[in-house]
Design a protein around this motif. Structure first.
Motif, short mmCIF file in Angstrom:
data_model
loop_
_atom_site.label_atom_id
_atom_site.label_comp_id
_atom_site.label_asym_id
_atom_site.label_seq_id
_atom_site.Cartn_x
_atom_site.Cartn_y
_atom_site.Cartn_z
N LEU A 148 0.83 -1.21 0.00
CA LEU A 148 0.00 0.00 0.00
C LEU A 148 0.87 1.26 0.00
N VAL A 149 1.87 1.29 0.86
CA VAL A 149 2.74 2.46 0.95
C VAL A 149 3.48 2.66 -0.37
N GLN A 150 4.01 1.58 -0.92
CA GLN A 150 4.77 1.69 -2.16
C GLN A 150 3.90 2.18 -3.31
N ALA A 151 2.67 1.71 -3.39
CA ALA A 151 1.77 2.15 -4.47
C ALA A 151 1.50 3.65 -4.36
N MET A 152 1.30 4.15 -3.14
CA MET A 152 1.06 5.57 -2.94
C MET A 152 2.27 6.41 -3.34
N LEU A 153 3.45 5.98 -2.89
CA LEU A 153 4.66 6.73 -3.20
C LEU A 153 4.99 6.67 -4.69
N ALA A 154 4.81 5.51 -5.30
CA ALA A 154 5.10 5.37 -6.73
C ALA A 154 4.22 6.30 -7.56
N ALA A 155 2.95 6.42 -7.18
CA ALA A 155 2.03 7.30 -7.91
C ALA A 155 2.48 8.76 -7.79
N LYS A 156 2.90 9.16 -6.61
CA LYS A 156 3.33 10.55 -6.41
C LYS A 156 4.63 10.83 -7.16
N LEU A 157 5.55 9.89 -7.15
CA LEU A 157 6.80 10.08 -7.86
C LEU A 157 6.56 10.17 -9.37
N GLN A 158 5.66 9.34 -9.87
CA GLN A 158 5.38 9.35 -11.30
C GLN A 158 4.74 10.66 -11.73
N ALA A 159 3.95 11.27 -10.85
CA ALA A 159 3.25 12.50 -11.19
C ALA A 159 4.12 13.75 -11.02
N ALA A 160 5.27 13.60 -10.38
CA ALA A 160 6.12 14.76 -10.07
C ALA A 160 7.13 15.02 -11.17
N ASP A 161 7.58 16.27 -11.24
CA ASP A 161 8.70 16.61 -12.12
C ASP A 161 9.98 16.03 -11.54
N PRO A 162 10.86 15.51 -12.36
CA PRO A 162 12.12 14.95 -11.84
C PRO A 162 13.01 16.06 -11.30
N PRO A 163 13.96 15.72 -10.43
CA PRO A 163 14.89 16.74 -9.92
C PRO A 163 15.79 17.24 -11.04
N PRO A 164 16.34 18.44 -10.90
CA PRO A 164 17.27 18.94 -11.92
C PRO A 164 18.43 17.96 -12.10
N PRO A 165 18.84 17.72 -13.35
CA PRO A 165 19.89 16.73 -13.60
C PRO A 165 21.19 17.01 -12.85
N ASP A 166 21.57 18.29 -12.69
CA ASP A 166 22.83 18.58 -12.02
C ASP A 166 22.78 18.21 -10.54
N VAL A 167 21.64 18.50 -9.91
CA VAL A 167 21.50 18.17 -8.48
C VAL A 167 21.41 16.66 -8.30
N ASP A 168 20.66 16.02 -9.16
CA ASP A 168 20.52 14.56 -9.11
C ASP A 168 21.89 13.89 -9.23
N TRP A 169 22.68 14.35 -10.20
CA TRP A 169 24.00 13.78 -10.41
C TRP A 169 24.91 14.04 -9.22
N ALA A 170 24.89 15.28 -8.71
CA ALA A 170 25.76 15.65 -7.61
C ALA A 170 25.43 14.85 -6.35
N TRP A 171 24.14 14.70 -6.05
CA TRP A 171 23.73 13.93 -4.87
C TRP A 171 24.21 12.49 -4.98
N ARG A 172 24.00 11.88 -6.12
CA ARG A 172 24.38 10.48 -6.30
C ARG A 172 25.90 10.30 -6.28
N ARG A 173 26.61 11.25 -6.84
CA ARG A 173 28.07 11.19 -6.85
C ARG A 173 28.61 11.28 -5.43
N LEU A 174 28.05 12.18 -4.64
CA LEU A 174 28.50 12.35 -3.26
C LEU A 174 28.15 11.12 -2.42
N ALA A 175 26.92 10.62 -2.60
CA ALA A 175 26.48 9.44 -1.84
C ALA A 175 27.33 8.21 -2.20
#
Length: 279
Positions: A148-175
């Motif tokens: 149930l939780v995953q279905a709710m979160l998946a729907a919200k993520l699908q409906a949202a705009d993705p994060p800016p590519p530079d921030v997404d890349w920087a976060w993943r690189r640092l992590a």
């Protein structure tokens, strides 16, 4: 030492398509003879708690002598101090570990407004949050609750705009570097200034990149300490990228308000003490 402890813990990874956003789901239930406080590991993401039992207390990290604030379901933004939770003998709920970027997509909030804050889920989702709690309480198994939780979160993520590519890349690189990548190098790779990178992190992650890097490195070190993967603190410091043991000790003081030895001696968290059933 507390006696007659009953613990239940079930862990499930998010579906592969969601793992860049959701680290996992934890179903937990604990009964102790009385009231207790416990220190949680430093979170390097955002924690969402869906309460299925008595309210959970969160101590004031700046002054542990102050009364705790009590919550049912809530979202805890990125914070550079270990949480100290309090309960009256019972804990039961679902924990979801989210990346900061996913949190912004799901709740459509600036992450700097959630940093170092705990917000009731109802304030973020309104009636939808209350309905989710009710439906979770009606379900009989952890698997059904995770679905149930995953279905709710998946729907919200699908409906949202993705994060800016530079921030997404920087976060993943640092992590991925576990905080060992220098912010100056990260900015150079992105072709931007450190000031610009810091502003982007405040909006989409919640805290500046240099602090986030320290948190990632500390969390890796504290996990290694609990896993006894190093034979000495000096070896642990070297393995995790610290200049020396003194810098490791400093991070334990800053983030956990204790020493490495005392941290190890604590029963840090129910999640770590229990033997999880992985679904």
């Amino acid at each position: 030492m507390l006696l007659s402890v009953t613990n239940e813990l079930v862990v499930r990874r998010a579906d592969p398509a969601l793992r860049r956003h959701i680290r996992g789901y934890w179903g937990y239930a604990s009964e102790l003879p009385g009231r207790a406080r416990q220190r949680e590991p430093l979170s390097t993401g955002v924690v969402m708690i869906l309460g299925l039992g008595p309210r959970l207390g969160l101590a004031d990290r700046a002054d542990l002598a102050q009364p705790a604030a009590w919550f049912g379901s809530f979202v805890a933004g990125l914070n550079d101090a270990c949480a100290v939770i309090e309960h009256k003998g019972q804990m039961r709920g679902v924990q979801v570990d989210l990346s900061p970027l996913a949190t912004r997509m799901i709740f459509r909030e600036s992450m700097c407004s959630l940093a170092r804050e705990v917000v009731a889920l109802e304030h973020l989702l309104g009636r939808e949050g209350r309905v989710l709690e009710e439906r979770l309480m009606e379900l009989g198994t952890w698997e059904e609750r995770f679905d149930l939780v995953q279905a709710m979160l998946a729907a919200k993520l699908q409906a949202a705009d993705p994060p800016p590519p530079d921030v997404d890349w920087a976060w993943r690189r640092l992590a991925a570097s576990r905080g060992r990548l220098r912010v100056a190098e990260l900015a150079t790779e992105l072709g931007c200034s450190r000031k610009h990178l810091a502003a982007r992190f405040r909006e989409h992650v919640g805290l500046p990149p240099k602090l986030v890097a320290r948190m990632l490195r500390f969390r890796h070190a504290s996990d290694c300490l609990l896993g006894a993967s190093s034979s000495s603190l000096s070896e642990l410091a070297a393995t995790c990228g610290y200049y020396d043991q003194a810098h490791l000790d400093r991070d334990f003081r800053d983030f956990a308000q204790t020493t490495p030895t005392a941290y190890l001696a604590e029963q840090v968290t129910f999640v770590q003490d229990a033997s999880p059933a992985v679904s």
